[in-house]
Scaffold this motif. Structure first.
Motif, short mmCIF file in Angstrom:
data_model
loop_
_atom_site.label_atom_id
_atom_site.label_comp_id
_atom_site.label_asym_id
_atom_site.label_seq_id
_atom_site.Cartn_x
_atom_site.Cartn_y
_atom_site.Cartn_z
N SER A 89 0.88 -1.31 0.00
CA SER A 89 0.03 0.02 0.17
C SER A 89 0.99 1.37 -0.16
O SER A 89 0.37 2.34 -0.18
CB SER A 89 -0.99 0.03 1.22
N ASP A 90 2.13 1.09 0.52
CA ASP A 90 3.07 2.15 0.33
C ASP A 90 3.71 2.61 -0.88
O ASP A 90 4.14 3.71 -1.10
CB ASP A 90 4.16 2.15 1.32
N ARG A 91 3.42 1.57 -1.95
CA ARG A 91 4.10 1.72 -3.13
C ARG A 91 3.28 2.64 -4.21
O ARG A 91 2.19 2.30 -4.26
CB ARG A 91 4.48 0.24 -3.64
N LYS A 92 3.89 3.49 -5.06
CA LYS A 92 3.11 4.18 -5.78
C LYS A 92 2.72 3.53 -6.98
O LYS A 92 3.20 2.39 -7.18
CB LYS A 92 3.96 5.30 -6.49
N ILE A 93 1.72 3.78 -7.85
CA ILE A 93 1.00 3.23 -8.69
C ILE A 93 1.69 3.83 -10.11
O ILE A 93 1.05 5.13 -10.31
CB ILE A 93 -0.48 3.24 -8.82
N SER A 94 2.36 3.24 -11.08
CA SER A 94 2.62 3.81 -12.37
C SER A 94 1.75 3.59 -13.43
O SER A 94 1.53 2.45 -13.61
CB SER A 94 4.24 3.16 -12.31
N SER A 106 -6.41 12.21 -13.33
CA SER A 106 -6.04 13.17 -12.27
C SER A 106 -7.22 13.90 -11.80
O SER A 106 -7.29 14.05 -10.67
CB SER A 106 -4.95 14.05 -12.83
N ARG A 117 -2.82 5.63 -2.44
CA ARG A 117 -1.49 5.32 -3.16
C ARG A 117 -1.09 6.64 -4.04
O ARG A 117 -2.20 7.34 -4.47
CB ARG A 117 -1.81 4.03 -3.94
N GLN A 118 0.23 6.83 -3.93
CA GLN A 118 0.54 7.63 -4.92
C GLN A 118 0.48 7.22 -6.16
O GLN A 118 1.04 6.35 -6.88
CB GLN A 118 2.02 8.12 -4.72
N ILE A 119 -0.05 8.20 -7.21
CA ILE A 119 0.14 7.85 -8.83
C ILE A 119 1.04 8.55 -9.63
O ILE A 119 1.07 9.71 -9.54
CB ILE A 119 -1.37 7.96 -9.38
N SER A 120 1.75 7.75 -10.21
CA SER A 120 3.03 8.43 -10.82
C SER A 120 2.63 8.16 -12.40
O SER A 120 2.57 7.02 -13.01
CB SER A 120 4.16 7.66 -10.53
#
Length: 299
Positions: A89-94, A106, A117-120
């Motif tokens: 859950s800490d890993r960003k989604i690319s 966005s 989650r952060q989205i990259s």
């Protein structure tokens, strides 16, 4: 002997098998070409085989290199399955997709508070080969775009399908007219340089469509879909876009859409692509549900 080779070495062999270029392999691994050569030399010493033959078509693997590549895929799947824990859950989604789709994602995600989650967003790749490589080496979690070639490790899920629309600014002199083939050949066009896999009923239709595309007066060429749409929104240029994108664009920008003449009535489909291991990642699946809802047809 193969079982003792480090996974970093196996990964370099696998990527070189897939892209057939030391330079591209180095770019995917984010190392120098010299570092790739060092890893390959380690594999050669372990196996006693040259592994690759340099040809005009690129680096061609032998049977031992193919075996190493399969070993890497097996280990990669095992490691991915064994690490499906709460720490993910800490890993960003690319996400790799067109810029106009980035904008729509966005906006939708920003409407939700405390998204976990952060989205990259990664630069959109033009070549199918590079898109598949990004998914295989886990650089990309979700690839949204035209359909990629079948791959046993990559899931393909339809995002939207439909015809094409002609987009133009609301104050374009042609905005209130029925759009004709004559206007198609006299208007100034913005051309999307991305490869689009158009669907057609017969070869005669495809030849006619391609002929009309060649007759355009193209003034701007770009691979950035959002920039192209903005250029048309504030000029007298026009652009041909998938209707599923066009429908959403006209709600957000001062633009209108026209149905093209029958001769330009092609279809296009967009797909979500992801590694089969992502089926166990609920937050990744949540993002894909969000994407599908964005393109859900109006009731």
């Amino acid at each position: 002997m193969i079982d003792s080779i480090d996974i970093k070495v196996l990964r370099a062999v696998y990527l070189l098998m897939t892209c057939k270029s030391v330079k591209k392999t180095a770019q995917l691994l984010d190392v120098t070409p010299g570092a790739v050569s060092y890893l390959l030399n380690k594999a050669r010493k372990e196996t006693g085989s040259v592994l690759f033959l340099r040809t005009k078509a690129g680096m061609i693997p032998n049977d031992i290199a193919n075996e190493l590549g399969q070993r890497y895929l097996s280990l990669s799947r095992h490691l991915s399955d064994s690490h499906q824990t709460d720490s993910s859950s800490d890993r960003k989604i690319s996400i790799c997709t067109d810029s106009i789709v980035e904008f729509l994602i966005s906006k939708k995600v920003s409407e939700r508070k405390n998204y976990p989650r952060q989205i990259s967003f990664l630069p959109s790749e033009m070549e199918d080969e590079n898109r598949l490589l990004g998914l295989h080496c886990k650089k990309v979690d979700i690839d949204a775009g035209t359909r990629l070639p079948p791959d046993s490790d990559i899931v393909q899920s339809l995002l939207f399908t439909g015809g094409m629309k002609i987009l133009m600014a609301k104050d374009n002199p042609l905005a209130n007219d029925e759009f004709t083939l004559k206007q198609w050949t006299t208007c100034r066009h913005v051309h999307w340089s991305r490869k689009i896999n158009y669907l057609y009923d017969d070869k005669k239709q495809a030849r006619r469509f391609n002929d009309l595309m060649d007759k355009r007066k193209v003034r701007v060429v770009s691979g950035d879909s959002l920039n192209m749409v903005m250029a048309c929104a504030f000029s007298d240029h026009i652009i041909l876009m998938p209707e599923s994108l066009s429908r959403l664009i006209v709600k957000r920008l001062p633009m209108i859409e026209h149905s093209p003449p029958p001769e330009l009535n092609m279809h296009v489909s967009y797909y979500l692509h992801y590694n089969h291991n992502a089926a166990n990642d609920e937050q990744l699946q949540d993002i894909m549900r969000t994407l599908r809802n964005i393109f859900k047809p109006d009731e």
